[in-house]
Scaffold this motif. Structure first.
Motif, PDB file in Angstrom:
ATOM      1  N   ASP A   1       0.717  -1.403  -0.019  1.00 45.43           N
ATOM      2  CA  ASP A   1       0.112   0.089  -0.157  1.00 45.43           C
ATOM      3  C   ASP A   1       0.726   1.174   0.048  1.00 45.43           C
ATOM      4  O   ASP A   1       0.441   2.240  -0.715  1.00 45.43           O
ATOM      5  CB  ASP A   1      -0.908   0.022   1.144  1.00 45.43           C
ATOM      6  CG  ASP A   1      -1.888  -1.164   1.124  1.00 45.43           C
ATOM      7  OD1 ASP A   1      -2.900  -1.278   0.251  1.00 45.43           O
ATOM      8  OD2 ASP A   1      -1.541  -2.263   1.821  1.00 45.43           O
ATOM      9  N   LYS A   2       2.100   1.214   0.599  1.00 47.29           N
ATOM     10  CA  LYS A   2       2.890   2.289   0.755  1.00 47.29           C
ATOM     11  C   LYS A   2       4.268   1.807   0.426  1.00 47.29           C
ATOM     12  O   LYS A   2       4.631   0.623   0.884  1.00 47.29           O
ATOM     13  CB  LYS A   2       2.778   2.984   2.047  1.00 47.29           C
ATOM     14  CG  LYS A   2       1.622   3.281   2.725  1.00 47.29           C
ATOM     15  CD  LYS A   2       1.712   3.743   3.974  1.00 47.29           C
ATOM     16  CE  LYS A   2       0.734   3.222   4.942  1.00 47.29           C
ATOM     17  NZ  LYS A   2       0.907   4.070   6.270  1.00 47.29           N
TER      18      LYS A   2
ATOM     19  N   GLY B   1       0.297   9.395  -5.337  1.00 47.15           N
ATOM     20  CA  GLY B   1      -0.203  10.172  -4.075  1.00 47.15           C
ATOM     21  C   GLY B   1       1.047   9.932  -2.724  1.00 47.15           C
ATOM     22  O   GLY B   1       1.675   9.074  -2.500  1.00 47.15           O
ATOM     23  N   SER B   2       0.752  11.167  -2.150  1.00 40.51           N
ATOM     24  CA  SER B   2       1.595  11.230  -1.079  1.00 40.51           C
ATOM     25  C   SER B   2       1.296  10.353   0.222  1.00 40.51           C
ATOM     26  O   SER B   2       2.007   9.891   0.901  1.00 40.51           O
ATOM     27  CB  SER B   2       1.429  12.525  -0.162  1.00 40.51           C
ATOM     28  OG  SER B   2       0.329  12.947   0.448  1.00 40.51           O
ATOM     29  N   GLN B   3       0.157   9.657   0.123  1.00 41.76           N
ATOM     30  CA  GLN B   3      -0.174   8.650   1.241  1.00 41.76           C
ATOM     31  C   GLN B   3       0.444   7.290   0.954  1.00 41.76           C
ATOM     32  O   GLN B   3       0.383   6.611   1.869  1.00 41.76           O
ATOM     33  CB  GLN B   3      -1.716   8.502   1.306  1.00 41.76           C
ATOM     34  CG  GLN B   3      -2.361   7.571   0.313  1.00 41.76           C
ATOM     35  CD  GLN B   3      -2.209   8.086  -1.463  1.00 41.76           C
ATOM     36  OE1 GLN B   3      -2.109   9.034  -1.321  1.00 41.76           O
ATOM     37  NE2 GLN B   3      -2.164   6.847  -2.022  1.00 41.76           N
TER      38      GLN B   3
ATOM     39  N   GLY C   1       4.366  11.551   2.650  1.00 45.00           N
ATOM     40  CA  GLY C   1       3.133  11.539   3.209  1.00 45.00           C
ATOM     41  C   GLY C   1       3.304  11.225   4.714  1.00 45.00           C
ATOM     42  O   GLY C   1       2.474  11.414   5.506  1.00 45.00           O
ATOM     43  N   GLU C   2       4.322  10.593   5.082  1.00 46.81           N
ATOM     44  CA  GLU C   2       4.590   9.927   6.238  1.00 46.81           C
ATOM     45  C   GLU C   2       6.268   9.976   6.439  1.00 46.81           C
ATOM     46  O   GLU C   2       6.916   9.702   5.573  1.00 46.81           O
ATOM     47  CB  GLU C   2       3.991   8.720   6.229  1.00 46.81           C
ATOM     48  CG  GLU C   2       3.433   8.200   7.765  1.00 46.81           C
ATOM     49  CD  GLU C   2       2.616   6.925   7.554  1.00 46.81           C
ATOM     50  OE1 GLU C   2       2.025   6.637   8.523  1.00 46.81           O
ATOM     51  OE2 GLU C   2       2.564   6.369   6.221  1.00 46.81           O
TER      52      GLU C   2
ATOM     53  N   ALA D   1       8.813  14.927  15.213  1.00 50.59           N
ATOM     54  CA  ALA D   1       7.252  15.034  15.022  1.00 50.59           C
ATOM     55  C   ALA D   1       7.095  16.441  15.284  1.00 50.59           C
ATOM     56  O   ALA D   1       6.017  16.854  14.772  1.00 50.59           O
ATOM     57  CB  ALA D   1       6.674  13.980  16.158  1.00 50.59           C
TER      58      ALA D   1
ATOM     59  N   VAL E   1       7.549  18.599  11.571  1.00 50.89           N
ATOM     60  CA  VAL E   1       6.594  18.119  10.439  1.00 50.89           C
ATOM     61  C   VAL E   1       5.025  18.192  10.627  1.00 50.89           C
ATOM     62  O   VAL E   1       4.875  18.096  11.776  1.00 50.89           O
ATOM     63  CB  VAL E   1       7.166  16.730   9.720  1.00 50.89           C
ATOM     64  CG1 VAL E   1       8.487  16.849   9.426  1.00 50.89           C
ATOM     65  CG2 VAL E   1       6.877  15.763  10.725  1.00 50.89           C
ATOM     66  N   ASP E   2       4.366  18.364   9.508  1.00 55.28           N
ATOM     67  CA  ASP E   2       2.792  18.007   9.655  1.00 55.28           C
ATOM     68  C   ASP E   2       2.268  16.988   9.250  1.00 55.28           C
ATOM     69  O   ASP E   2       0.983  17.023   9.160  1.00 55.28           O
ATOM     70  CB  ASP E   2       2.379  19.375   8.716  1.00 55.28           C
ATOM     71  CG  ASP E   2       2.935  20.965   9.193  1.00 55.28           C
ATOM     72  OD1 ASP E   2       3.153  21.153  10.419  1.00 55.28           O
ATOM     73  OD2 ASP E   2       3.129  21.785   8.153  1.00 55.28           O
ATOM     74  N   ILE E   3       3.148  16.129   9.039  1.00 55.20           N
ATOM     75  CA  ILE E   3       2.498  14.754   8.384  1.00 55.20           C
ATOM     76  C   ILE E   3       2.835  13.641   9.540  1.00 55.20           C
ATOM     77  O   ILE E   3       3.444  14.044  10.405  1.00 55.20           O
ATOM     78  CB  ILE E   3       3.258  14.343   7.135  1.00 55.20           C
ATOM     79  CG1 ILE E   3       4.809  14.338   7.282  1.00 55.20           C
ATOM     80  CG2 ILE E   3       2.899  15.334   5.999  1.00 55.20           C
ATOM     81  CD1 ILE E   3       5.570  13.920   6.045  1.00 55.20           C
ATOM     82  N   PRO E   4       2.144  12.386   9.349  1.00 54.43           N
ATOM     83  CA  PRO E   4       2.298  11.539  10.667  1.00 54.43           C
ATOM     84  C   PRO E   4       3.540  11.149  10.736  1.00 54.43           C
ATOM     85  O   PRO E   4       4.237  10.745   9.764  1.00 54.43           O
ATOM     86  CB  PRO E   4       1.226  10.467  10.279  1.00 54.43           C
ATOM     87  CG  PRO E   4       0.052  11.009   9.188  1.00 54.43           C
ATOM     88  CD  PRO E   4       1.288  11.996   8.361  1.00 54.43           C
TER      89      PRO E   4
ATOM     90  N   ASP F   1       2.167  14.129  19.299  1.00 54.06           N
ATOM     91  CA  ASP F   1       2.573  14.321  18.243  1.00 54.06           C
ATOM     92  C   ASP F   1       2.968  12.919  17.260  1.00 54.06           C
ATOM     93  O   ASP F   1       3.124  13.111  16.139  1.00 54.06           O
ATOM     94  CB  ASP F   1       3.954  15.341  18.034  1.00 54.06           C
ATOM     95  CG  ASP F   1       3.671  16.671  18.559  1.00 54.06           C
ATOM     96  OD1 ASP F   1       2.243  16.981  18.431  1.00 54.06           O
ATOM     97  OD2 ASP F   1       4.416  17.553  18.889  1.00 54.06           O
TER      98      ASP F   1
END
Lengths: 210, 258
Positions: B97-98, B120-122, B166-167, B191, B194-197, B218
């Protein structure tokens, strides 16, 4: 003869996973990009991951946009997953404005980056979240998974013009993230049933039992 | 938001392995069998890392991923030796998936934007393997900890996000394989910036180590490897400990019931 479930293969990502999950759920589905197979199907599942514009380009190039429109006009069940759900809307604001299939009035918008209390929200929204259904969600067999957590991974979500078309949402920092939409025979889920363990397989079985 | 508990499986050829500080690997069993076990324990995701891929210039996990993806229905991330869009396409087509990219991105960060523009970034995870520096801070290491990137790990995380990740998967080389707890300072530094998980990795030996790092709001997820492989810990134990500490994780009762 048993009902024919078609998973549309248009070169956009996770079709293999969707087919695996259907097989594990005891559902015999055909993976195909053939226009006639879609036209003759009893149920159609449109998966997809990645960028909205790329998914729409692929549907248009392969002639699937018109075929899908004619299919949903017959009233037979349709399920879009993730990008396969987002393309049902009229337009998306992902990387500029792009036209969708327009089966469901409304748009695809970026997930807010602040929580309802003003805290920062991380986007993409990634993780397992329980579904909160509306009244119309409860009228569908998909509501069997109410309270179960399902897997989300996305930066954009559907915002239908008619709020009754949103039949389930997930809570993210106090924001309602659209989890499922329905307009008559047309269903869409933002989460990934194929990656949501047993809860996800229940959703797939419920759809194929429609 | 439920925090995620991720089972991390480092693989060399056909074997699940585990080292200390990313070195001195020992064989720990069959990477497919363990994946099935972690799925039934309620893993929220699986993370496969091909630890020799970067050395050989290609990821060798598609066979394992293809089989596991047909039996395990949670998201699968695959890393190690990913240098091209073709490699990403192959892994996603067999059920990943990633993808997690480390070395190739440190050489040319635009690989992150190429992957995220297409998938996609995800689907685009930046993997950072960080080593504590004598005069403070952490350096991002490459090729499974063997080589220096010259990049500050925290600054590199911020840059990776700008390029479309994206992560962030942040692994402490110092804590990896020790079972002595995670590098909370490293993880918090990344954490915060950054603004991503952010997925924290390296050093979990007990459920309390997970609770400790997730007490930082975070941090989105924790990856656990050796403690699971050695049966010192199950994901159910970790979930219970998180719940007692008031940390939300996915409720898996439904899975257990079936």
């Amino acid at each position: 003869m048993s009902a024919r479930t078609v998973v549309v293969d248009y070169g956009i990502g996770n079709v293999f996973s969707v087919c695996n999950a259907l097989r594990a759920s005891g559902i015999d589905a055909e993976l195909t990009g053939s226009l006639s197979a879609v036209r003759d199907a009893d149920r159609v599942i449109l998966p997809g991951v990645g960028a909205f514009a790329r998914a729409m380009d692929a549907l248009n190039e392969k002639g699937l946009s018109d075929t899908l429109r004619r299919y949903v006009d017959t009233g037979r069940p349709f399920l879009g997953i993730c990008i396969g759900m987002q393309v049902l809307m009229e337009r998306s604001e992902e990387f500029g404005e792009h036209a969708g299939l327009g089966f469901v009035p409304g748009s695809v918008e970026r997930i807010p980056d602040t929580a309802s209390n003003g805290d920062h929200l991380r986007v993409p929204h990634i993780g397992w979240a329980p579904l909160h259904g509306s009244k119309s969600w409860e009228e569908t067999s998909l509501s069997d998974v109410a309270d179960a957590a399902v897997y989300f991974v996305h930066s954009y979500h559907c915002v239908p013009n008619d709020p009754t078309h949103r039949i389930a949402h997930a809570d993210y920092g106090g924001r309602k993230i659209t989890a499922a939409i329905r307009q008559e025979n047309i269903f869409g889920v933002q989460f990934h049933p194929e990656r949501s363990g047993d809860a996800g397989q229940k959703v797939l079985r419920a759809f194929t039992a429609l | 938001m439920n925090r995620r508990l991720i089972a991390r499986l480092d693989v060399k050829m056909e074997h699940l392995i585990k080292g200390v500080h990313l070195e001195g690997w020992r064989k720990m069993g069959d990477p497919r069998e363990r994946a099935r076990a972690y799925y039934s324990q309620g893993a929220d995701e699986l993370l496969y890392m091909d630890v020799v891929a970067s050395l050989y210039g290609r990821n060798n996990l598609s066979g394992i991923v293809r089989q596991v993806a047909s039996e395990v229905f949670v998201p699968i991330t695959v890393g190690g030796g990913i240098r091209s869009l073709d490699a990403v396409r192959e892994l996603l087509s067999v059920g990943a998936d990633k993808v997690a990219v480390n070395t190739a991105a440190t050489i040319d960060p635009t690989i992150l934007s190429v992957i995220s523009d297409t998938y996609g970034s995800q689907a685009t995870v930046l993997s950072i393997e960080a080593k504590r520096q004598p005069n403070g801070g952490w350096e991002a290491m490459t090729d499974n900890g063997r080589n220096h990137s010259g990049r500050d790990a925290v600054a590199w995380a911020v840059e990776g996000q700008k390029h479309g990740a994206g992560e962030i998967l942040i692994t402490s080389i110092d804590q990896d394989g020790t079972g002595r707890g995670m590098d909370a300072a490293l993880i918090a530094s990344v954490a915060r910036e950054v603004d991503i998980p952010v997925i924290a990795s390296g050093g979990v030996g007990a459920a309390s180590d997970v609770v400790k790092v997730l007490s930082n709001p975070d941090v989105s997820a924790v990856a656990i490897a050796g403690a699971l492989h050695r049966d010192k810990l199950t994901l159910a134990d970790v979930r219970t400990a998180c719940r007692s500490a008031g940390i939300a994780t996915r409720s898996t009762e439904l899975e257990v019931a079936e």
